[in-house]
Design a protein around this motif. Sequence first.
Motif, PDB file in Angstrom:
ATOM      1  N   VAL A 247       8.673 -32.337  -8.116  1.00 15.09           N
ATOM      2  CA  VAL A 247       9.118 -31.322  -9.064  1.00 15.09           C
ATOM      3  C   VAL A 247       8.925 -29.946  -8.445  1.00 15.09           C
ATOM      4  O   VAL A 247       7.864 -29.629  -7.915  1.00 15.09           O
ATOM      5  CB  VAL A 247       8.332 -31.418 -10.397  1.00 15.09           C
ATOM      6  CG1 VAL A 247       8.758 -30.316 -11.348  1.00 15.09           C
ATOM      7  CG2 VAL A 247       8.514 -32.787 -11.023  1.00 15.09           C
ATOM      8  N   LYS A 248       9.962 -29.157  -8.524  1.00 14.51           N
ATOM      9  CA  LYS A 248       9.913 -27.782  -8.013  1.00 14.51           C
ATOM     10  C   LYS A 248      10.526 -26.887  -9.072  1.00 14.51           C
ATOM     11  O   LYS A 248      11.524 -27.243  -9.696  1.00 14.51           O
ATOM     12  CB  LYS A 248      10.712 -27.674  -6.715  1.00 14.51           C
ATOM     13  CG  LYS A 248      10.738 -26.272  -6.129  1.00 14.51           C
ATOM     14  CD  LYS A 248      11.565 -26.241  -4.861  1.00 14.51           C
ATOM     15  CE  LYS A 248      11.654 -24.834  -4.296  1.00 14.51           C
ATOM     16  NZ  LYS A 248      12.503 -24.788  -3.100  1.00 14.51           N
ATOM     17  N   THR A 249       9.923 -25.725  -9.283  1.00 13.28           N
ATOM     18  CA  THR A 249      10.456 -24.808 -10.283  1.00 13.28           C
ATOM     19  C   THR A 249      10.547 -23.393  -9.726  1.00 13.28           C
ATOM     20  O   THR A 249       9.758 -22.998  -8.869  1.00 13.28           O
ATOM     21  CB  THR A 249       9.597 -24.818 -11.572  1.00 13.28           C
ATOM     22  OG1 THR A 249      10.211 -23.953 -12.533  1.00 13.28           O
ATOM     23  CG2 THR A 249       8.188 -24.337 -11.313  1.00 13.28           C
TER      24      THR A 249
ATOM     25  N   VAL B  81       9.315 -30.615 -20.338  1.00 12.39           N
ATOM     26  CA  VAL B  81      10.059 -29.403 -20.664  1.00 12.39           C
ATOM     27  C   VAL B  81      10.907 -29.656 -21.907  1.00 12.39           C
ATOM     28  O   VAL B  81      11.212 -30.793 -22.246  1.00 12.39           O
ATOM     29  CB  VAL B  81      10.989 -28.963 -19.497  1.00 12.39           C
ATOM     30  CG1 VAL B  81      10.193 -28.563 -18.286  1.00 12.39           C
ATOM     31  CG2 VAL B  81      11.985 -30.048 -19.145  1.00 12.39           C
TER      32      VAL B  81
ATOM     33  N   LEU C  93      14.590 -25.923 -12.491  1.00 11.63           N
ATOM     34  CA  LEU C  93      13.653 -26.940 -12.039  1.00 11.63           C
ATOM     35  C   LEU C  93      14.439 -27.999 -11.291  1.00 11.63           C
ATOM     36  O   LEU C  93      15.568 -28.317 -11.669  1.00 11.63           O
ATOM     37  CB  LEU C  93      12.945 -27.608 -13.226  1.00 11.63           C
ATOM     38  CG  LEU C  93      11.996 -26.758 -14.040  1.00 11.63           C
ATOM     39  CD1 LEU C  93      12.579 -26.443 -15.392  1.00 11.63           C
ATOM     40  CD2 LEU C  93      10.702 -27.520 -14.219  1.00 11.63           C
ATOM     41  N   SER C  94      13.827 -28.567 -10.266  1.00  8.28           N
ATOM     42  CA  SER C  94      14.447 -29.688  -9.574  1.00  8.28           C
ATOM     43  C   SER C  94      13.432 -30.808  -9.459  1.00  8.28           C
ATOM     44  O   SER C  94      12.221 -30.578  -9.476  1.00  8.28           O
ATOM     45  CB  SER C  94      14.960 -29.266  -8.194  1.00  8.28           C
ATOM     46  OG  SER C  94      13.885 -28.874  -7.363  1.00  8.28           O
TER      47      SER C  94
ATOM     48  N   ILE D 265      10.640 -19.753 -11.546  1.00  4.34           N
ATOM     49  CA  ILE D 265      10.514 -19.066 -12.832  1.00  4.34           C
ATOM     50  C   ILE D 265      10.631 -17.576 -12.586  1.00  4.34           C
ATOM     51  O   ILE D 265       9.912 -17.010 -11.753  1.00  4.34           O
ATOM     52  CB  ILE D 265       9.159 -19.389 -13.493  1.00  4.34           C
ATOM     53  CG1 ILE D 265       9.042 -20.901 -13.711  1.00  4.34           C
ATOM     54  CG2 ILE D 265       9.014 -18.630 -14.799  1.00  4.34           C
ATOM     55  CD1 ILE D 265       7.681 -21.350 -14.156  1.00  4.34           C
TER      56      ILE D 265
ATOM     57  N   ASN E  29      15.685 -19.661 -15.392  1.00  7.58           N
ATOM     58  CA  ASN E  29      14.741 -20.588 -14.765  1.00  7.58           C
ATOM     59  C   ASN E  29      15.450 -21.864 -14.329  1.00  7.58           C
ATOM     60  O   ASN E  29      16.402 -22.303 -14.968  1.00  7.58           O
ATOM     61  CB  ASN E  29      13.612 -20.939 -15.738  1.00  7.58           C
ATOM     62  CG  ASN E  29      12.871 -19.704 -16.210  1.00  7.58           C
ATOM     63  OD1 ASN E  29      12.635 -18.779 -15.444  1.00  7.58           O
ATOM     64  ND2 ASN E  29      12.534 -19.673 -17.488  1.00  7.58           N
TER      65      ASN E  29
ATOM     66  N   THR F 214       6.395 -33.153 -15.170  1.00  9.33           N
ATOM     67  CA  THR F 214       6.423 -31.918 -15.931  1.00  9.33           C
ATOM     68  C   THR F 214       7.229 -32.142 -17.196  1.00  9.33           C
ATOM     69  O   THR F 214       8.357 -32.646 -17.135  1.00  9.33           O
ATOM     70  CB  THR F 214       7.089 -30.802 -15.094  1.00  9.33           C
ATOM     71  OG1 THR F 214       6.350 -30.639 -13.901  1.00  9.33           O
ATOM     72  CG2 THR F 214       7.136 -29.503 -15.856  1.00  9.33           C
TER      73      THR F 214
END
Length: 144
Positions: free
Chosen positions: A134-136, A7, A114-115, A138, A112, A5
């Motif tokens: 990836v985890k988000t 960003v 993200l990890s 939002i 927000n 991802t």
Amino acid sequence: MAQGTNVAFGALAQDTKLPVEVTADNLAVDQETGEAVFTGNVLIGQGEMRLSAPRVLVIYLAEQKGIERMEATGGVTLVSGPDAAESERADYNIAQGTIVMTGNVLLDQGPNALSADKMTVQISDGTAQMSGRVKTIIQPGGDN
């Protein structure tokens, strides 16, 4: 090509030619290898960017003509503008203008988060790529 991802990271692009300021409780220097180890409340500043960690290894260019790279370990926090990231380790390659954060990476961008397993920050343009689980989270904005 790696999956991940992309960003934005930080308030603005960072000039990697700016001076690097390092403060710490202790410093050990090895003249033969051209390495310095800062330990205890290490804080590194360059322009608007701040990095903190318990231990930072600094590897100098040949003949001490500047810093080649820094390896921060033991729990790292990187802050640039309104964004903050945490990880177990961060490797800052000054010449390439990249910081690679690994190990339980958490990026906080206001409401927000993200990890991921890994985040690569491009200092020169203020972008980052996150990869590996990836985890988000939002937060929806405004009144719908």
